[in-house]
Scaffold this active site. Structure first.
Site, PDB file in Angstrom:
ATOM      1  N   LEU A   1     -25.006  -7.742  -8.897  1.00  0.00           N
ATOM      2  CA  LEU A   1     -25.798  -8.847  -8.376  1.00  0.00           C
ATOM      3  C   LEU A   1     -27.140  -8.280  -7.941  1.00  0.00           C
ATOM      4  CD1 LEU A   1     -22.992 -10.543  -6.245  1.00  0.00           C
ATOM      5  CD2 LEU A   1     -23.882 -11.359  -8.420  1.00  0.00           C
TER       6      LEU A   1
ATOM      7  N   TYR B   1       0.835  -1.195   0.000  1.00  0.00           N
ATOM      8  CA  TYR B   1       0.000   0.000   0.000  1.00  0.00           C
ATOM      9  C   TYR B   1       0.877   1.254   0.000  1.00  0.00           C
ATOM     10  CZ  TYR B   1      -3.383  -3.507   1.634  1.00  0.00           C
ATOM     11  OH  TYR B   1      -4.151  -4.640   1.773  1.00  0.00           O
TER      12      TYR B   1
ATOM     13  N   PRO C   1     -15.017  -6.857   2.550  1.00  0.00           N
ATOM     14  CA  PRO C   1     -16.094  -7.508   3.308  1.00  0.00           C
ATOM     15  C   PRO C   1     -17.496  -7.015   2.989  1.00  0.00           C
ATOM     16  CG  PRO C   1     -14.982  -5.898   4.677  1.00  0.00           C
ATOM     17  CD  PRO C   1     -14.175  -6.003   3.404  1.00  0.00           C
TER      18      PRO C   1
ATOM     19  N   GLY D   1     -20.481  -6.174  -3.046  1.00  0.00           N
ATOM     20  CA  GLY D   1     -21.790  -6.621  -3.502  1.00  0.00           C
ATOM     21  C   GLY D   1     -22.950  -5.956  -2.794  1.00  0.00           C
TER      22      GLY D   1
END
Length: 286
Positions: free
Chosen positions: A212, A56, A203, A206
């Site tokens: 979806l 990072y 986490p 979606g």
């Protein structure tokens, strides 16, 4: 009710809802000042697990956290990852699990984080070009030297986890996993059986995506019933799904940080949890 804390490696107690620092801007100017303020707010809100990596910003993220938080609170765990190197020619990242590279990245991490020991060090990816015993052997040597406390893995299969456990004691696994992305469910179950911390990255993937649509609509419906956000529902589901799950949602926005933390207090009913449990099948059929 599941516990709000977990002991990584059996002894290092942290709150189960952590923070992923990857998204924090590290460049100069107002964005950096905002990142420093947000990192400090993370600790003020009681989060005791922060995830970063050499990758990072090629160390810039580690330096940012040290600037914001050092000297660290006794209960704070900053975990970092090694095993991805930067190409001198292209500037792009590539897997590099050679022992000398891993040792050098750990030394850099110690310096940037301003610590003498990294309490949880994770191998960012297994390098298929280097024997696993060589990669983990290097980390074990650092552990013996007192520079590393516990060793974790990232993006591994059940087989790889088993192979690794024959070489070192594995304290954590960090794989991509969410309410609508449970491809690593077998790995989670293996971690649960062994008492290994499972840190899902992405986490809340979606929860807000239109990709979806059926799953997104169901998550939104449960969120509306609870006067919560879809992200909060996703995090609450994770916390209740397995006692070894330690989500590390990341954000650069204070309001999202506070929303994410509030997910720890959200309670899903058995009926709501059942609806969410069925989402992957519903999404696959869509």
């Amino acid at each position: 009710m599941s516990s709000s804390t977990f002991r990584i490696g059996g002894d290092l107690e942290v709150g189960r809802l952590g923070f992923g620092a990857m998204r924090l801007p590290t460049g100069p100017g107002p964005a950096r000042e905002a990142s420093l303020a947000l990192a400090r707010r993370v600790v003020e809100l009681g989060i005791t697990l922060i995830d970063t990596a050499h990758l990072y910003g090629w160390g810039a993220n580690e330096e940012l956290l040290a600037e914001a938080l050092h000297p660290y609170a006794d209960e704070l765990l900053i975990t970092t990852k090694v095993g991805v190197a930067r190409s001198a020619a292209s500037g792009e990242g590539h897997l590099d699990g050679r022992p000398d590279v891993l040792r050098d990245q750990v030394e850099q991490g110690l310096r940037r984080l301003r610590v003498e020991r990294i309490e949880l060090l994770q191998l960012h990816r297994i390098d298929p070009e280097v024997p696993l015993a060589d990669q983990l052997g290097a980390l074990r040597e650092l552990q013996v030297q007192g520079k590393v406390g516990r060793i974790g893995l990232s993006e591994v299969t059940v087989t790889e986890l088993g192979q690794a456990r024959e070489i070192v004691e594995v304290a954590s696994v960090q794989n991509r996993y969410s309410l609508v992305d449970r491809a690593h469910e077998p790995v989670l179950k293996a971690c649960e059986a062994a008492g290994i911390a499972f840190l899902p990255w992405r986490p809340v993937a979606g929860a807000l995506s239109g990709a979806l649509s059926g799953a997104t609509a169901e998550i939104a419906a449960v969120a509306a019933e609870l006067s919560a956000t879809p992200a909060q529902v996703s995090l609450a589901w994770l916390l209740g799904h397995s006692p070894v799950i330690l989500p590390i949602p990341g954000t650069a926005r204070l309001e999202h940080l506070e929303e994410n933390l509030a997910a720890a207090q959200l309670r899903l009913s058995p009926a709501q949890r059942d609806r969410l449990d069925r989402l992957p099948q519903q999404a696959q059929q869509a």
